[in-house]
Every structure is written in structure tokens, then in C-alpha cells.
Design an enzyme around this catalytic site. Structure first.
Site, PDB file in Angstrom:
ATOM      1  N   THR A  49       0.836  -1.208   0.000  1.00 39.27           N
ATOM      2  CA  THR A  49       0.000   0.000   0.000  1.00 39.27           C
ATOM      3  C   THR A  49       0.868   1.255   0.000  1.00 39.27           C
ATOM      4  OG1 THR A  49      -1.582  -1.241   1.344  1.00 39.27           O
ATOM      5  CG2 THR A  49      -1.952   1.113   1.166  1.00 39.27           C
ATOM      6  N   ASP A  76       1.725   9.730  13.859  1.00 46.65           N
ATOM      7  CA  ASP A  76       2.371   8.418  13.753  1.00 46.65           C
ATOM      8  C   ASP A  76       3.871   8.529  13.504  1.00 46.65           C
ATOM      9  OD1 ASP A  76       2.275   9.274  11.111  1.00 46.65           O
ATOM     10  OD2 ASP A  76       2.058   7.232  10.334  1.00 46.65           O
ATOM     11  N   LYS A 120      10.081   4.082   0.526  1.00 48.91           N
ATOM     12  CA  LYS A 120       9.016   4.450  -0.407  1.00 48.91           C
ATOM     13  C   LYS A 120       9.542   5.490  -1.377  1.00 48.91           C
ATOM     14  CE  LYS A 120       5.531   7.102   0.940  1.00 48.91           C
ATOM     15  NZ  LYS A 120       4.220   7.641   1.281  1.00 48.91           N
ATOM     16  N   THR A 147      -8.032   2.166  -1.135  1.00 48.08           N
ATOM     17  CA  THR A 147      -7.186   2.462   0.022  1.00 48.08           C
ATOM     18  C   THR A 147      -5.769   2.813  -0.424  1.00 48.08           C
ATOM     19  OG1 THR A 147      -8.462   1.027   1.444  1.00 48.08           O
ATOM     20  CG2 THR A 147      -6.182   1.398   2.082  1.00 48.08           C
ATOM     21  N   ARG A 198      -9.070  -6.462   7.740  1.00 48.14           N
ATOM     22  CA  ARG A 198      -9.740  -5.251   8.201  1.00 48.14           C
ATOM     23  C   ARG A 198     -11.225  -5.363   7.857  1.00 48.14           C
ATOM     24  NH1 ARG A 198      -5.322  -2.607   9.648  1.00 48.14           N
ATOM     25  NH2 ARG A 198      -3.615  -2.167   8.199  1.00 48.14           N
ATOM     26  N   ASP A 210       2.412  11.399   9.042  1.00 49.51           N
ATOM     27  CA  ASP A 210       1.328  11.675   8.095  1.00 49.51           C
ATOM     28  C   ASP A 210      -0.052  11.366   8.670  1.00 49.51           C
ATOM     29  OD1 ASP A 210       1.720   8.954   8.023  1.00 49.51           O
ATOM     30  OD2 ASP A 210       1.875   8.796   5.838  1.00 49.51           O
ATOM     31  N   ARG A 211      -0.115  10.632   9.776  1.00 49.59           N
ATOM     32  CA  ARG A 211      -1.423  10.324  10.371  1.00 49.59           C
ATOM     33  C   ARG A 211      -1.729  11.262  11.528  1.00 49.59           C
ATOM     34  NH1 ARG A 211      -2.515   3.843  10.646  1.00 49.59           N
ATOM     35  NH2 ARG A 211      -2.100   3.462   8.445  1.00 49.59           N
ATOM     36  N   GLU A 270     -10.120   6.590   6.453  1.00 48.26           N
ATOM     37  CA  GLU A 270     -10.568   6.240   7.802  1.00 48.26           C
ATOM     38  C   GLU A 270      -9.397   5.876   8.723  1.00 48.26           C
ATOM     39  OE1 GLU A 270      -9.880   2.924   8.664  1.00 48.26           O
ATOM     40  OE2 GLU A 270      -9.097   2.720   6.631  1.00 48.26           O
ATOM     41  N   SER A 271      -8.231   5.627   8.130  1.00 46.83           N
ATOM     42  CA  SER A 271      -7.072   5.160   8.891  1.00 46.83           C
ATOM     43  C   SER A 271      -6.266   6.342   9.436  1.00 46.83           C
ATOM     44  CB  SER A 271      -6.205   4.280   7.998  1.00 46.83           C
ATOM     45  OG  SER A 271      -5.913   4.959   6.784  1.00 46.83           O
ATOM     46  N   SER A 331       6.105   3.923   8.574  1.00 38.94           N
ATOM     47  CA  SER A 331       4.923   4.641   9.044  1.00 38.94           C
ATOM     48  C   SER A 331       4.586   4.318  10.498  1.00 38.94           C
ATOM     49  CB  SER A 331       3.753   4.333   8.112  1.00 38.94           C
ATOM     50  OG  SER A 331       2.655   5.119   8.444  1.00 38.94           O
ATOM     51  N   LYS A 373      -0.723  12.474   2.984  1.00 38.92           N
ATOM     52  CA  LYS A 373      -1.536  12.897   4.100  1.00 38.92           C
ATOM     53  C   LYS A 373      -0.626  13.603   5.097  1.00 38.92           C
ATOM     54  CE  LYS A 373      -1.568   8.169   5.961  1.00 38.92           C
ATOM     55  NZ  LYS A 373      -1.580   7.156   4.899  1.00 38.92           N
TER      56      LYS A 373
END
Ligand code: G1P
Ligand code: ZN
Length: 541
Positions: A16, A275, A124, A342, A494, A279-280, A362-363, A111, A374
């Protein structure tokens, strides 16, 4: 010697969000080298190119940075811009690529996965637009890893990553930059810093838990130094190679210290966590948890209150498993709402084409067109800006939002580290039955539609299939099942649950209770508990 013979290593398939593996795997001889060379090769080489490089401070990041610098030099790159100490949050890296017009960048992070000698590491590649490489590129990288027979790496002493400024590695310039300053400056252009300063000066109290990860230095600079929040507002502010043993995933389970403080007596007005790579985000008010899907909807509905978004939004986008709360805001505003698979990479085309301004998952991921990732601190600052502009509390904003739009009750149940065969069989059996489900009844609820989500990108016409099993009921309630593409141990299942209540009654239920019929439907349809032998999910968000 710069040319090193090698042989393909199986399993170097980006998921992902880049390639993630256990640190011992990534640090084994040749593993990182093979993947980085395959990346360079898949890009058509990096001769004469400018790259950005940095990561979230996790174990092996500094060593990996030195290796990548020497490989970039041997491959003919002109310049690599690297964050001091090899630090760059993911959104700051995205911004730096864009700001400096770089050809792309490498972000070293896994992450929200824990870090350390026995934990996770990741790499990444991001493109020149600052966003994660699209599937066509990650597939080309993977293909290259399967045939690679040599990599290039300069023999040279390590670069001093603590010293700001230019250094030389062969013919390549290594430019070490302050990882925070440019990003903090960007935030100042988007948000009403004077209003936020006044709010903090007026006694507004906040707790930001950086979970010993990369947002610490960014949050201290922006919240405490530039906005005048009380010293100590940011906790766990120093990035540590093992995150001090914390699991740097900002959700109620892993950010439990922050949850306890925000749900306790004398809680601060506002709480947030981010995180590993920044990014979260998780958003909390005093005694109040904001689900990420609701956060996205509230941000979209109120973004115009921040100077950077005063002109309104071009559109919104959300990943398919994210609740439809933001769609209701878009409908009311008369703007486009997109539903993507996603993973942040699917937002890139929409953002580049000016088809959406704000997007989210949603994550615990929200962001906008200011970068192509993000952005945890961005979400925190937009919430602060909205609180300052409205003078309302987080709980009041949420209640007002639900009263206006109705409430999409939402929860995600994760089953971690399942045997891969078991998880695949569960998904395969349900997938095989999807065609028979429309019209069927489960526990008294009628299924309206069922499919395996496929995305048709409206910009480049690419198609991404098999992105999650959706079962939608007559009243628009739904359940979604998919397997994680970021886990490094077994399979993670999930299960996403959603039920809409229009109001005005029934807007203040406990989500798990409001979703009980959907939870029962999952068991009836997929037999998660029966097949896995688990008594319940490992993580509920
Ligand atoms: C998870 C999240 C997804 C997010 C990704 C990277 O991926 O579900 O929304 O984009 O992490 O942060 P997954 O493990 O579900 O494939
Ligand atoms: Zn992250």
C-alpha cells in the site's frame, strides 16, 4: 569498486505504501541495495537528477541514508537534498520535493509500524509531484527486482548528516537542510497563526503526543515556538530509533496515554497524536474522540474558515472504506466527491488535476492539495483554526455537524497476524458468493449490492481491481472486508462497519452498539470468529 554483482531477492513487492519488511530483512547484505537500484532503474536511471531523502528517525534509517547517498552518487545523481540527521516527516518530504522542484524522493519509514532492530523498516519512492509512486511505477520497480544483477555504490566515507549545507560525494552534491523550517513556513501560509496565537495566549490548552516519532521537532517548532502553546504541550517529542518502545500509531489503542488524559478530569481543550512518519493524526476534544471519517467531514465543512481555503473547495475525495460522511458535506456544497481505493497514491491524480482539495482515509489520514501525502500536523492545525474561528469546543462542533448532516456511525475492526492461507480462504469464499448476495437477507436486513471494489481513475483511465469486498444494505449501511497491504506479519484482516442515522434522534449512541447489527452481519456472512478462532478484533478504531 562501484559495481557490485547481485542476484534477485524474492518478495521485494511494494505494498500500500512502499516496501516494508522486518529490519533484519532490510538490513541484510544487498537487500536495501537491490531495492534502491531497482527503483533507480525503473525510473530510467537518476543521472543528473535531484532527489530528496529522509525518514522518520527509526532504527537503520541513518545507515540506510548513507547507503542510498552512495548509490545515488554512483548512479550519477546531481544532487540529493537530505534532512539534517536523516530526518524528514513524510509530508515535509513531499513539500520539499515540490518546493525544490526535485525529480522525486525516497522516504525511509514504516509509518505507524514499530521500529527497532527486530521491528519494521521501509522505503518508499515519491514522484516529482511529491506523491507516492503510482502502481505502474511500483510494479516496474518490482519487475526490476526480479531480474537485477548488479548495483552501483560509491566507495566513500560517510557524509556528515549533522552539518547543514553542501558537501560532495564524488560528483554529487549532498545538501543537508533543516527538516522543519520549510514545512513550518508552509503551514503559516495556510492557517491564521495570529488567531491561533491569541487562542493559546487566552489559556487554550492542548496536548500533542508525538509518540517519540518524527513530528516531535515539527510540533515543538510550530505549536510551542511559533504559536506560543505552553512548553510541554508536545509530549514524547524526541524521535527515537525504537520510538521508546511505543507503537507509533495514533489510535485509541496505541495512544492510550493521551486517551486517558483527554477522557480524564481536567482534560485539555484539544488533544492530538501522530504516527511514526507524521502523516497520520488522531483528534480528540475534552472527553471526546473524533473518528477519522468524521474528522474528514468536519474539516471539509469548515475549511473555508482557514485563510488557505477561504476560496472554498474544488472537491473532496475519500478511500472506499472511509465513511460517506464527507460525501454528505460535498453534496450540500455542490462539489465533487470521489471514492478511491485504500492508499494515498490514488488521490494524487485528483489533486494534480484540481478535482479535489481535501481528501482522507478512515485510517487517521487527512490532507489537502498543499502536498501530495496525508499530513498529520496539517489536520491538527486546521482543527485548531476551526476551533479558533468558531469559538466552539470539539464536542460542540461534532454535535452541530451531526445535527446538520446526520451521523455515519463507523468503526474498523482489525484481526492481526492471521495465517495467510486462512485469511485468503475467508476472503476467497466471500468473494465467490458476492454475486448471489444482492436481495438476500441477513439478520432481517436486505442486501442491496455486493461487489469487489474496482476503481476507474477518471484522470488516467487506469483500473485498479480487487480493492475490497463491499456489502451494502438497503438503508445504505455497509460492511467492507479487505486484507492489509502494509502488514509485515501474516495477514491482517480489516473489517469496516458503517451505519447512517439521519437524526435528530439517535445521534449520540455508542458506535459499537449502534453498529451491533453490522457486526452480527459480518459474522453471519464471513464467519470471521468461527474461522479464525478469535474471540474479537485485536484493534478497534
Ligand atoms: C493502511 C491504511 C491505509 C493507509 C496505509 C498507509 O493500509 O488502511 O488507509 O493508506 O495504511 O498509511 P493497509 O494496511 O490497510 O493496506
Ligand atoms: Zn504514516
Amino acid at each position: 569498486m562501484t559495481r557490485h554483482a547481485t542476484t534477485p531477492i524474492p518478495g521485494q513487492k511494494p505494498g500500500t505504501s512502499g516496501l516494508r519488511k522486518k529490519t533484519p530483512v532490510f538490513s541484510a547484505p544487498g537487500y536495501l541495495e537491490n531495492f534502491v537500484q531497482a527503483t533507480f532503474d525503473a525510473l530510467g536511471g537518476v543521472t543528473g537528477k535531484t532527489l530528496v531523502l529522509g525518514g522518520d528517525g527509526r532504527y537503520f534509517g541513518d545507515t540506510a541514508t548513507q547507503i542510498i547517498l552512495k548509490m545515488a552518487a554512483a548512479n550519477g545523481a546531481a544532487r540529493v537534498i537530505v534532512g539534517q540527521g536523516a530526518w524528514l516527516s513524510t509530508p515535509a518530504a513531499s513539500h520539499l520535493i515540490r518546493l525544490r522542484g526535485a525529480d522525486g524522493g525516497l522516504i525511509l519509514s514504516a509509518s505507524h509500524n514499530p521500529g527497532g532492530p527486530e521491528e519494521d523498516f521501509g522505503v518508499k519512492y515519491n514522484m516529482g509531484n511529491g506523491g507516492p509512486a503510482p502502481e505502474a511505477v511500483t510494479e516496474a520497480i518490482y519487475a526490476r527486482t526480479q531480474v537485477i544483477d548488479f548495483y552501483l555504490k560509491l566507495e566513500a566515507p560517510d557524509v556528515d548528516l549533522g552539518a547543514l549545507g553542501d558537501q560532495h560525494l564524488g560528483d554529487m552534491v549532498v545538501e543537508v537542510v533543516d527538516p522543519v523550517a520549510d514545512y513550518a513556513d508552509l503551514m503559516e501560509t495556510l492557517f491564521d497563526f495570529p488567531a491561533l496565537k491569541a487562542m493559546f495566549a487566552g489559556g487554550f490548552r492542548m496536548r500533542m503526543d508525538s509518540m517519540n516519532a518524527i513530528t516531535g521537532p515539527y510540533a515543538v517548532e510550530i505549536l510551542e515556538k511559533r504559536l506560543g502553546a505552553a512548553p510541554g504541550t508536545v509530549v514524547h517529542a524526541t524521535p527515537l530509533p525504537d520510538f521508546g518502545g511505543m507503537h507509533p500509531d495514533p489510535n485509541p489503542t496505541w495512544a492510550h496515554e493521551l486517551m486517558a488524559e483527554m477522557m480524564g478530569a481536567n482534560a485539555p481543550d484539544f488533544g492530538a497524536a501522530s504516527d511514526g512518519d507524521g502523516d497520520r493524526n488522531m483528534i480528540l476534544g475534552a472527553g471526546c474522540y473524533v473518528s477519522p471519517s468524521d474528522s474528514l467531514a468536519v474539516l471539509a465543512a469548515n475549511a473555508h474558515l482557514a485563510p488557505g481555503y477561504a476560496g472554498g473547495l474544488k472537491g473532496v475525495a475519500r478511500s472506499m472504506p472511509t465513511s460517506a460522511a464527507v460525501d454528505r458535506v460535498a453534496a450540500a456544497m455542490g462539489i465533487e466527491a470521489h471514492e478511491t481505493p485504500t492508499g494515498w497514491k490514488f488521490f494524487g491524480n485528483l489533486l494534480d488535476a484540481g478535482r479535489c482539495t481535501i481528501c482522507g482515509e478512515e485510517s487517521f489520514g487527512t490532507g489537502s492539495d498543499h502536498v501530495r501525502e496525508k499530513d498529520g500536523l496539517w489536520a491538527v492545525l486546521l482543527w485548531l483554526n476551526i476551533l479558533a474561528a468558531t469559538g466552539k469546543s470539539v464536542a460542540e462542533l461534532l454535535a452541530d455537524h451531526w445535527a446538520t448532516y446526520g451521523r455515519n456511525y463507523y468503526s474498523r475492526h482489525d484481526y492481526d497476524a492471521l495465517p495467510v492461507d486462512q485469511a485468503n480462504a475467508l476472503m476467497g469464499d466471500l468473494r465467490a458468493r458476492l454475486g448471489d448476495l444482492p436481495g438476500a437477507e441477513v439478520n432481517g436486513m436486505t442486501i442491496r449490492a455486493a461487489d469487489d471494489f474496482a476503481y476507474h481513475d477518471p484522470i488516467d483511465a487506469s483500473v485498479s481491481k480487487s480493492q475490497g469486498l463491499r456489502i451494502i444494505f438497503a438503508d445504505d449501511s455497509r460492511i467492507v472486508l479487505r486484507l492489509s497491504g502494509t502488514g509485515t506479519e501474516g495477514a491482517t484482516l480489516r473489517v469496516y462497519l458503517e451505519r447512517y442515522v439521519a437524526g435528530p434522534e439517535g445521534l449520540a449512541e455508542d458506535p459499537q452498539q449502534a453498529l451491533a447489527p453490522m457486526i452480527a452481519a459480518v459474522e453471519a456472512l464471513a464467519g470471521v470468529a468461527a474461522r479464525t478462532g478469535r474471540s474479537g478484533p485485536d484493534v478497534i478504531t
